[in-house]
Write an enzyme that holds these catalytic residues in place. Structure first.
Site, PDB file in Angstrom:
ATOM      1  N   ARG A  42       1.034  -0.942   0.079  1.00 48.64           N
ATOM      2  CA  ARG A  42       0.160  -0.177   0.011  1.00 48.64           C
ATOM      3  C   ARG A  42       1.376   1.495   0.109  1.00 48.64           C
ATOM      4  NH1 ARG A  42      -4.380   0.274   4.137  1.00 48.64           N
ATOM      5  NH2 ARG A  42      -3.466  -1.209   5.750  1.00 48.64           N
ATOM      6  N   GLY A  74      -5.529  -7.441  14.146  1.00 47.67           N
ATOM      7  CA  GLY A  74      -6.177  -8.616  14.967  1.00 47.67           C
ATOM      8  C   GLY A  74      -6.836  -8.591  16.477  1.00 47.67           C
ATOM      9  N   TYR A  78      30.040  35.617  -2.984  1.00 46.19           N
ATOM     10  CA  TYR A  78      30.401  34.588  -2.086  1.00 46.19           C
ATOM     11  C   TYR A  78      31.790  34.406  -1.875  1.00 46.19           C
ATOM     12  CZ  TYR A  78      32.115  29.148  -3.270  1.00 46.19           C
ATOM     13  OH  TYR A  78      33.167  27.951  -2.445  1.00 46.19           O
ATOM     14  N   SER A 128      32.764  47.014  -4.239  1.00 47.42           N
ATOM     15  CA  SER A 128      31.989  46.181  -4.841  1.00 47.42           C
ATOM     16  C   SER A 128      32.246  44.983  -6.136  1.00 47.42           C
ATOM     17  CB  SER A 128      30.357  46.676  -4.888  1.00 47.42           C
ATOM     18  OG  SER A 128      29.837  47.045  -4.160  1.00 47.42           O
ATOM     19  N   GLY A 160      36.340  48.682  -6.538  1.00 41.68           N
ATOM     20  CA  GLY A 160      35.290  48.020  -6.343  1.00 41.68           C
ATOM     21  C   GLY A 160      35.613  47.598  -8.147  1.00 41.68           C
TER      22      GLY A 160
END
Ligand code: UD1
Ligand code: CA
Length: 473
Positions: free
Chosen positions: A16, A145, A380, A419, A437
C-alpha cells in the site's frame, strides 16, 4: 533483566506504500522507520537483535550496516525470509539465531514510535515464562488482529481481521503487533503454525492459542498511546504519524520554554538543544544536530542542519544553514549576536564570529569570518579566512577553484573589499588594505595599500548615440 533477545520483522512488501523503496526504509522525522524501532531496542541491552529482511532485503540491510548513518550500539544480525509467507514464517527464519534460555521480543518494523519503556514492560510481563502481548483498544479496530478473551477475561487467541466473525470484529481490543515469547517455547510453537486462513499465511498471532492449549499463561500488556503503536501501511498513515511525532517534539520544546510561533508548522529531524528565550517562527526545518544559544531567533522558513548558533544571533527568514560531515568542513558555527539572512546560505565549515553580518544572497563555505566582519549582499566566500571588521562588498567572490584544486583566500583585519571584485585564490590581502570596486585581484596586496585592478575609465566626449532612420527599423 536476564536474557533478552529481539526479532524485528521487516520483510513484508508494503504494497500500500506503492513505492519502490521498501516500506521500513520510508523516513519518519528524517530516519528510516526501522531505525526508530532499533533505537528503541538499543535502550534494552538485548543479547541478540535479528532483523528479518525479504522484500528489498539488500537495500534494508545496506541502510543498517555499519557505516550507513549513525552506528547502532549493538551487533545486528540479518535473517532472510524468501518468499514472505507471513509473520509466523518470518520469525521461523530468525529462530535458529536465537538462544532458547531467555525471552524473545518480536517487533514489527513498521511500528516506528514504540518506546523502550513499553518494550521493557512487555518483556517484564514474560520474564516468568508467560507469553505477553501488547494490546490497545481502538475506536476503529478494522484491519488489526482482535484480542479474544474468555468470560473470565483471560486472553484465548488473536483472530486476524480477515478471519474474524462479525462478533469478533466488534471487539475493540487489538494486537499492537508486539509480543514477548519464552525462548524455550518459541521454536515448538512456530513449528505447529499452519496457513489455513483467509490470507494463506503463517500467522505469528496463532501462537497465542497454542500457548493457551499448552497451559502457558498469556498476559496482555495494554497501552493507551495509539501513536506509540501505530503501524504504517500507507503514505497517508506515514504523514499522520509524522505530524503526531512532530507535535510531541514541539510540545517537549515548548515545555522547556522554547517559543514556537506554531507547533503545527515545526519540523525537527534530529536533535535540537535550546537555551532560554529561543524563538522559532513558522515553517522551519531542523536536521542533524543543532544547538541554539540563549535568545536566538530563527525567522520563518529557514532550514537549519548541523549547526551551532550562539546566544543572541538572529537568522532572518528563508535562510539555509547546513553544516556537513567533518571531512566536508563540519558543522556551521554562528557567533554571538551575528545576523544572517534573509536569503543567506551557510554551507559546511562556515564559521562566523561574534557580530558578523551575512546578508541576502550571500553564500559562505568552509570559511572563517572574525568578529564584526560583514558581507551584506550578493557575495561568495569559499575557502577564505576573513579578518575582524572586514567589509566585503556586494557582488564580490573568491575564485577558489582552478578546476582541479581549491585554494585559500586570506583577508586581513579591517580590509575593505569593494563591490564586484574577484579574488583569485591563493591570494592574501594585507590588513587594512582596500580593494577598488570591480577589481580582479591575482596578487597579494600589502597592508594598508589600495589595490586597483581593472581597466581605466575612458570618456569619449560628444558621443552620438545611433538614431532611428525611416528604413532601418
Ligand atoms: C499484524 C498482525 C496483527 C496486528 C498488526 C499490528 C499478524 C498475522 N498480524 O498485521 O494482528 O494487529 O500487525 O500492526 O501478525 N512481515 C514479514 N514477513 C512476512 C509478513 C510480514 O517480515 O511474511 C513483517 C512486515 O514487514 C511488517 C510486520 O511483519 O513489518 C507486520 O506485517 P503486516 O503485513 O503489516 O501485518 P498486519 O497485517 O499489519
Ligand atoms: Ca502492518
Amino acid at each position: 533483566m536476564a536474557g533478552l533477545d529481539v526479532v524485528v520483522m521487516a520483510a513484508g512488501k508494503g504494497t500500500r506504500m506503492k513505492s519502490r523503496l521498501p516500506k521500513v526504509l520510508h523516513r519518519l522525522a528524517g530516519r528510516p522507520m526501522v531505525r526508530h524501532v532499533l533505537d528503541a531496542v538499543a535502550a534494552l541491552g538485548a543479547r541478540r537483535v535479528v532483523l528479518v529482511t525479504g522484500h528489498g532485503a539488500e537495500a534494508v540491510e545496506a541502510a543498517l550496516r555499519p557505516g550507513a548513518g549513525q552506528a547502532l550500539p549493538f551487533a545486528l544480525d540479518f535473517a532472510r525470509q524468501e518468499p514472505q509467507l507471513g509473520t509466523g514464517h518470518a520469525v521461523q527464519q530468525a529462530a535458529p539465531l536465537l538462544p532458547e534460555d531467555g525471552t524473545v521480543l518480536v517487533l514489527n518494523g513498521d511500528v516506528p514510535l514504540i518506546t523502550a519503556a513499553t518494550l521493557r514492560a512487555l518483556a517484564a510481563a514474560a520474564a516468568d515464562g508467560a507469553l505477553a502481548v501488547l494490546t490497545i483498544a481502538l475506536d476503529d479496530p478494522s484491519g488489526y488482529g482482535r484480542i479474544v478473551r474468555d468470560a473470565r477475561g483471560a486472553v484465548r487467541a488473536i483472530v486476524e481481521h480477515k478471519d474474524a466473525s462479525a462478533a469478533e470484529r466488534a471487539i475493540r481490543e487489538t494486537n499492537a503487533g508486539m509480543m514477548a515469547v519464552p525462548g524455550a517455547r518459541l521454536r515448538g510453537w512456530l513449528a505447529r503454525l499452519h496457513n489455513r486462513n483467509a490470507q494463506g499465511e503463517y500467522y505469528l498471532t496463532d501462537i497465542v492459542a497454542l500457548a493457551v492449549a499448552d497451559g502457558v499463561p498469556v498476559r496482555a500488556v495494554t497501552t493507551e498511546d495509539a501513536v506509540e503503536v501505530a503501524g504504517v501501511n500507507s503514505p497517508a498513515q506515514l504523514a499522520a504519524l509524522e505530524r503526531a511525532f512532530q507535535r510531541r517534539q514541539a510540545e517537549r520544546l515548548m515545555e522547556a520554554g522554547v517559543r514556537l510561533a506554531d507547533p503545527a508548522r515545526f519540523d525537527l529531524r534530529g536533535t535540537l538543544q535550546c537555551g532560554a528565550d529561543v524563538e522559532i517562527d513558522v515553517g522551519c526545518v531542523f536536521e542533524g544536530e543543532v544547538s541554539l544559544g540563549e535568545g536566538v531567533r530563527i525567522g520563518a522558513h529557514c532550514v537549519i542542519a548541523d549547526a551551532r548558533i550562539a546566544a543572541g544571533a538572529v537568522i532572518h527568514p528563508f535562510s539555509h544553514v547546513a553544516g556537513g560531515a567533518v571531512d566536508k568542513g563540519g558543522a556551521v558555527e554562528v557567533g554571538e549576536g551575528a545576523l544572517v539572512g534573509p536569503f543567506a546560505r551557510l554551507r559546511p565549515g562556515a564559521r562566523l564570529g561574534a557580530q558578523v553580518h551575512i546578508g541576502n544572497f550571500v553564500e559562505v563555505k568552509n570559511s572563517t569570518l572574525a568578529e564584526g566582519a560583514k558581507a551584506n549582499h550578493l557575495a561568495y566566500l569559499g575557502d577564505a579566512t576573513v579578518g575582524a571588521r572586514v567589509n566585503y562588498g556586494a557582488g564580490s567572490i573568491t575564485a577558489n577553484y582552478d578546476g582541479v584544486h581549491k585554494h585559500r583566500t586570506v583577508i586581513g583585519d579591517d580590509v575593505q573589499v569593494g563591490s564586484n571584485c574577484v579574488l583569485v585564490a591563493p591570494v592574501t590581502l594585507g590588513a587594512g588594505s582596500t580593494v577598488a570596486g570591480g577589481s580582479t585581484i591575482t596578487k597579494d596586496t600589502p597592508a594598508g595599500a589600495l589595490a586597483v585592478a581593472r581597466g581605466r575609465q575612458v570618456s569619449i566626449e560628444h558621443w552620438k548615440r545611433p538614431v532611428r532612420t525611416a528604413q532601418g527599423r
